[in-house]
Enzyme design. Structure first.
Site, short mmCIF file in Angstrom:
data_model
loop_
_atom_site.label_atom_id
_atom_site.label_comp_id
_atom_site.label_asym_id
_atom_site.label_seq_id
_atom_site.Cartn_x
_atom_site.Cartn_y
_atom_site.Cartn_z
N GLU A 143 0.85 -1.20 0.00
CA GLU A 143 0.00 0.00 0.00
C GLU A 143 0.88 1.24 0.00
O GLU A 143 1.93 1.26 0.65
CB GLU A 143 -0.92 -0.02 1.22
CG GLU A 143 -1.93 -1.14 1.12
CD GLU A 143 -2.67 -1.42 2.42
OE1 GLU A 143 -3.84 -1.83 2.33
OE2 GLU A 143 -2.08 -1.25 3.49
N ASP A 159 -4.27 -8.44 5.86
CA ASP A 159 -5.23 -9.40 5.33
C ASP A 159 -4.67 -10.80 5.21
O ASP A 159 -5.41 -11.78 5.37
CB ASP A 159 -5.72 -8.95 3.95
CG ASP A 159 -6.76 -7.86 4.04
OD1 ASP A 159 -7.94 -8.19 4.19
OD2 ASP A 159 -6.39 -6.68 3.98
#
Length: 390
Positions: A143, A159
């Site tokens: 990210e 995740d």
């Protein structure tokens, strides 16, 4: 990642995006050097996907860093344009450019990812869903936010723990920093540690029919998909609630504001926090494992000055199992983390195998700066290194 979890994580990234002293303007794109040290022979595909900060539109960027807005979606979702960029072969590097986005850099091995567009926008891969079209693809993502204040780039396991990689940045002064590298043998050590951990943790490891390990789900997804018992954290949560029915939990949420303190006591099954004047400022119901692992639901963290910072601190304390041994929070000493038998073993194992000890094993792993994040206000170049599966 759920929208709530994505928002929480993005919020944790953007909390760092504060104005800095004037310097040369950050260009519209910067180079990203992708190096393939994986040792795998499959082709690699790279994607730059996110929100264009100049326009607020969602889309993707090509290898030159040019923004392309997504077309309209549909119901049911329709295929998205092919946003893949051919990545480097094993042992090779390739430099692309990334624009001023808040988004993700995906990479996959062997097959292109399947992206679809719904009426509300892009449908991201749902790693916890066995029927997701990307379930059997080996992939991962980083990210990043690149804007006028600089670059924030992380490696994330919020995740899942999957294809190993590290991120880095060449700073304005020419020095280079990186994070996300596992220790030698660390990839297999994390997976084997989960397999050996009693209580359902072995169920987080997902394997393809050909024997390829695809990923280990985060414990929040494990609870959601039923492979990890919903009661997995109950013993610890119950003890915390019992302790602070007779003692006070003191939270100093801002390291640069040591005078700002809140005091928590459990009454009637609810933890009430008071300020220095004794007024109740917010209250928390006793959380469950899903709330703890996801740092959401009963531990919701709005972007405000009180509840959000308190929830972040509680979330970190529960995941790291420091709330019973230290009534002064946050406890930022890594030596104190994960010492209780009831803890986030996923986070414990990942941090234990990181070369620098840093990871984003849950959404608010940045409490105390234990996150795997690089940042610079005037980045010259970013790096994404695909590491060995060992």
């Amino acid at each position: 990642m759920s929208l709530a979890a994505a928002a929480a994580l993005l919020g944790s990234l953007l909390t760092f995006a504060v104005p800095e002293p004037a310097r040369a303007a950050v260009p519209d794109t910067i180079p990203l050097k992708v190096t393939n040290n994986s040792g795998r022979g499959e082709p690699v595909y790279v994607y730059t996907i996110g929100t264009d900060l100049a326009s607020g539109r969602q889309g993707w960027a090509d290898a030159n860093g040019t923004f392309h807005a997504w077309p309209a979606g549909g119901a049911p979702p329709v295929p998205a344009p092919d946003a893949s960029i051919p990545g480097p072969a094993a042992g090779q590097s390739k430099t692309i450019r990334i624009p001023k986005f808040s988004g993700r850099i995906y990479f996959s091995y062997g097959r292109k990812l399947v992206f679809q567009l719904a009426t509300g926008g892009l449908v991201q891969p749902a790693v916890q869903n066995p029927s997701d079209p990307n379930h059997d693809i080996l992939f991962n993502w980083s990210e990043y936010t690149l804007g006028d204040s600089g670059l924030w780039l992380n490696s994330t396991q919020v995740d899942m723990f999957s294809a190993p990689y590290a991120v880095g940045v060449q700073r304005a002064d020419g020095s280079t920093v990186s994070t996300g590298h596992l220790k030698s043998g660390g990839y297999n050590a994390v997976l084997n540690g989960l397999r050996a951990q009693s209580g359902g943790w072995a169920g987080l490891v997902r394997t393809r029919s050909d024997g390829t390990v695809l990923r280990a789900l985060s414990p929040g997804h494990g609870v959601g998909s039923g492979v990890l018992p919903a009661s997995v954290m109950s013993g610890y949560i119950d003890r915390v609630w019992q302790k602070y029915a007779t003692q006070t939990l003191t939270v100093t949420p801002f390291a640069d504001q040591p005078g700002t303190k809140y005091h928590g006591r459990v009454s009637g099954g609810v933890m009430n926090f008071t300020n220095g004047s004794g007024a109740v400022v917010t209250s928390f119901q006793k959380p469950d494992a899903d709330s703890v692992f996801g740092c959401h639901k009963l531990l919701d963290a709005p972007n405000d000055a009180v509840r959000g910072p308190l929830s972040r601190t509680l979330c970190a304390g529960f995941n790291r199992s420091t709330l019973l041994v230290n009534p002064q929070q946050p406890d930022t000493s890594a030596a104190n983390f994960y010492q209780d038998p009831v803890t986030n073993h996923y986070a414990r194992l990942i941090h234990g195998q990181m070369a620098d000890g840093k990871a984003y094993a849950f959404a608010f792993d940045d409490v105390g700066h234990h996150e795997s994040l690089v940042h610079d206000g005037g980045p010259r170049q970013a790096y994404l290194t695909l590491d060995p599966f060992s």
